[in-house]
Design a protein around this motif. Structure first.
Motif, PDB file in Angstrom:
ATOM      1  N   ALA A 144      -7.839 -11.157   7.326  1.00 17.72           N
ATOM      2  CA  ALA A 144      -9.263 -10.022   7.286  1.00 17.72           C
ATOM      3  C   ALA A 144      -8.478  -9.171   7.910  1.00 17.72           C
ATOM      4  N   TYR A 145      -8.044  -8.518   8.910  1.00 15.25           N
ATOM      5  CA  TYR A 145      -7.312  -7.572   9.895  1.00 15.25           C
ATOM      6  C   TYR A 145      -6.177  -6.974   8.355  1.00 15.25           C
ATOM      7  N   ASP A 146      -5.688  -7.970   7.686  1.00 10.48           N
ATOM      8  CA  ASP A 146      -4.236  -7.241   7.003  1.00 10.48           C
ATOM      9  C   ASP A 146      -4.855  -6.051   5.580  1.00 10.48           C
ATOM     10  N   GLN A 147      -6.394  -6.950   5.705  1.00  8.53           N
ATOM     11  CA  GLN A 147      -6.779  -6.224   4.105  1.00  8.53           C
ATOM     12  C   GLN A 147      -7.720  -4.975   4.646  1.00  8.53           C
ATOM     13  N   THR A 148      -7.281  -4.604   5.364  1.00  7.42           N
ATOM     14  CA  THR A 148      -8.397  -3.101   6.468  1.00  7.42           C
ATOM     15  C   THR A 148      -7.534  -2.071   6.444  1.00  7.42           C
ATOM     16  N   ASN A 149      -5.421  -2.694   6.545  1.00  8.89           N
ATOM     17  CA  ASN A 149      -5.126  -1.395   6.594  1.00  8.89           C
ATOM     18  C   ASN A 149      -3.491  -1.453   5.660  1.00  8.89           C
ATOM     19  N   ASN A 150      -2.858  -0.302   5.501  1.00  4.31           N
ATOM     20  CA  ASN A 150      -1.333  -0.830   5.048  1.00  4.31           C
ATOM     21  C   ASN A 150      -0.491  -0.761   5.418  1.00  4.31           C
ATOM     22  N   TRP A 151      -0.290  -1.676   6.863  1.00  6.87           N
ATOM     23  CA  TRP A 151       0.814  -1.709   7.246  1.00  6.87           C
ATOM     24  C   TRP A 151       2.366  -1.899   6.384  1.00  6.87           C
ATOM     25  N   ASN A 152       1.832  -3.024   5.787  1.00 10.00           N
ATOM     26  CA  ASN A 152       2.897  -3.545   4.755  1.00 10.00           C
ATOM     27  C   ASN A 152       4.250  -2.742   3.548  1.00 10.00           C
ATOM     28  N   SER A 153       2.771  -1.600   3.445  1.00  7.30           N
ATOM     29  CA  SER A 153       3.193  -0.033   2.552  1.00  7.30           C
ATOM     30  C   SER A 153       4.220   0.425   3.378  1.00  7.30           C
ATOM     31  N   LEU A 154       4.647  -0.176   3.930  1.00  8.58           N
ATOM     32  CA  LEU A 154       5.020   0.762   5.327  1.00  8.58           C
ATOM     33  C   LEU A 154       6.532   0.330   5.388  1.00  8.58           C
ATOM     34  N   VAL A 155       7.833   1.357   4.809  1.00  7.36           N
ATOM     35  CA  VAL A 155       8.959   1.083   4.413  1.00  7.36           C
ATOM     36  C   VAL A 155      10.309   1.915   5.640  1.00  7.36           C
ATOM     37  N   PRO A 156      10.742   1.801   6.377  1.00  5.69           N
ATOM     38  CA  PRO A 156      11.908   1.487   7.232  1.00  5.69           C
ATOM     39  C   PRO A 156      12.249   3.183   6.557  1.00  5.69           C
ATOM     40  N   PRO A 157      12.911   4.213   7.314  1.00  2.87           N
ATOM     41  CA  PRO A 157      13.292   5.174   6.434  1.00  2.87           C
ATOM     42  C   PRO A 157      14.519   5.090   6.824  1.00  2.87           C
ATOM     43  N   ILE A 158      15.115   4.101   6.207  1.00  4.61           N
ATOM     44  CA  ILE A 158      16.996   4.159   5.906  1.00  4.61           C
ATOM     45  C   ILE A 158      17.026   3.879   4.778  1.00  4.61           C
TER      46      ILE A 158
END
Length: 465
Positions: free
Chosen positions: A451-465
């Motif tokens: 439920a928490y995962d559906q409210t944010n975009n954490w998975n779309s963030l990619v390390p800047p490497i």
């Protein structure tokens, strides 16, 4: 940035596309191998990469799909395995010169279950030597670096697993967690990492370590559910294995969590040496739970410091007992820091261990009673009080387990606990928050995480490497 789009997909997306024939397992594995070749020289996430066998496994999956065979729930998913977990025919070093050339004859139970589910073991991930002590440049493989800030070390001991997953070098990884060693790197790598209820995932095939659990590190809550469902199950030859039926975690992960009561041990959290970024991320995490309809209940939680100390006392004793003979015969093959950490256990008596175990039993009963009496689905805390590996690994704080003040008590109690992405610190390193629930109710934690995962975009963030 990651150069190929398929490596950006979550584990669940990769599996779905392979099963639908929209992407070949071979192409997916090759993409991950390309990312490993590009990034591992910088990050030291993998100790051993099994490229040839991974491609062979992928070809077998593609052939099975073309022949109309039913594929497993993880078919095509590339998995990195912490190098303390035995893998049949694949070098397993524990990042120690003592085991530099050891090739196990059998898979650990968890690895066998993952293979049966169709997962492709792509390699062995880095760790502190024997998952114990602090990392050292003199280890067999130097320490991993954070993909989010390659000038900073990754948090361990499942540091390579955390770095490999967040850098998209594998769809997911597995680590071990004896005091926070999977949840802490999950928090520091923008991942979900669950320490299952004690006994849910068998340790058969590994060294005995009573409070350490094999744990998945994933980019989404659904991925975590799929991994845990594949890993869990009763093993009759494992006297710690739980004989109960494993729930269908992925199928049942969607739930209406409005009205669920989440405990916040405010006094204990405020007493910890939390860095400002940790406090900010935790308060944001709590606000998101409230927006999802959860009721936050502040309460007093006692015994955490005692349970943490008891857990590390038992770990110290077990570690020394496992290595006592080889320390005498192969002293020079151990790293200097590892020798110091292992020798701490030499000064502990059987009575010390019995007393520590009794503290653990008392805390387990006490914590379960708290959850029941207050009608709490879980409690919320930060994952770590520190926002960088450098702070958490200061010798004085690391040796006293301060970095694991939130995680370690639930190893000796056996309660399930999951770290979730919660924000970023000033150094660009992710910060996690944690939920801990009742014994054998891992599903509730996964439902909250989903439920928490559906409210944010954490998975779309990619390390800047």
């Amino acid at each position: 940035m990651v150069s190929t789009s398929s490596s950006l997909l979550s584990l669940s997306e990769q599996v779905r596309l392979v099963q639908e024939g929209k992407i070949s397992a071979v192409a997916l594995v090759q993409t991950q191998l390309d990312e490993i070749n590009r990034l591992n020289p910088k990050l030291n996430s993998f100790i051993t990469v099994d490229a040839d066998d991974a491609l062979e496994q992928a070809r077998a999956i593609d052939e099975a799909r073309e022949n109309g065979a039913r594929l497993g729930p993880l078919a095509g998913a590339t998995i990195g395995v912490k190098d303390s977990i035995p893998t049949k025919g694949l070098r397993t070093t524990d990042n120690s010169r003592l085991l530099e050339n050891w090739i196990p004859q059998e898979d650990a139970s968890t690895v066998k279950r993952l293979r049966e589910a169709g997962a492709i073991i792509i390699g062995k991930t880095n760790l502190n030597e024997f998952g114990w002590s602090r990392p050292s440049e003199t280890d067999l493989m130097p320490p991993p670096w954070s993909p989010w800030n390659p000038d900073r070390m990754s948090v361990g001991s499942s540091s390579g697993s955390g770095a490999a997953t967040t850098a998209r070098m594998a769809a997911a990884t597995i680590g071990t967690d004896g005091g926070g060693s999977a949840r802490l790197p999950a928090g520091a790598h923008n991942l979900y990492g669950i320490k299952p209820t004690h006994g849910l995932v068998s340790r058969l095939g590994m060294d005995h370590n009573g409070h350490s659990e094999i744990s998945p590190l994933c980019r989404t809550a659904l991925d975590t559910a799929l991994m845990l469902e594949a890993m869990a199950g009763y093993e009759p030859k494992d006297d710690m294995s739980w004989p109960g039926k494993v729930p269908a975690y992925a199928t049942n992960i969607k739930a209406d969590i409005s009205g669920w009561r989440i405990g916040v041990p405010r006094t204990f959290v405020d007493s910890a040496p939390n860095e400002p970024e940790v406090v900010q991320a935790f308060e944001s995490f709590l606000r998101k739970l409230e927006l999802l309809g959860c009721e936050l209940v502040e309460f007093e939680l006692h015994g955490m410091a005692e349970a943490r100390s008891a857990n590390f006392l038992v770990l110290n004793s077990e570690a020394y007992q496992r290595h006592q003979k080889s320390l005498q015969s192969h002293w020079n093959l151990y790293g200097a820091i590892t020798r110091v950490y292992l020798l701490q256990g030499a000064f502990l008596s059987a009575n010390d261990v019995l007393n520590a175990s009794e503290v653990g039993r008392a805390f387990r009963n006490y914590f379960s009673e708290i959850l029941s009496s207050l009608d709490l689905k879980a409690i919320a805390t930060p994952t770590s009080p520190f926002a960088t590996a450098e702070r958490s690994r200061r010798p004085g704080e690391h040796s006293r387990g301060i970095n694991a003040c939130y995680t370690s008590p639930f190893n000796i109690s056996g309660h399930p606990s999951i770290s979730l992405p919660a924000g970023f610190g000033d150094a660009g390193i992710p910060v996690g928050s944690m939920l801990t629930g009742e014994l054998h109710d891992d599903l509730t934690l996964l439902q909250l995480a989903f439920a928490y995962d559906q409210t944010n975009n954490w998975n779309s963030l990619v390390p800047p490497i």
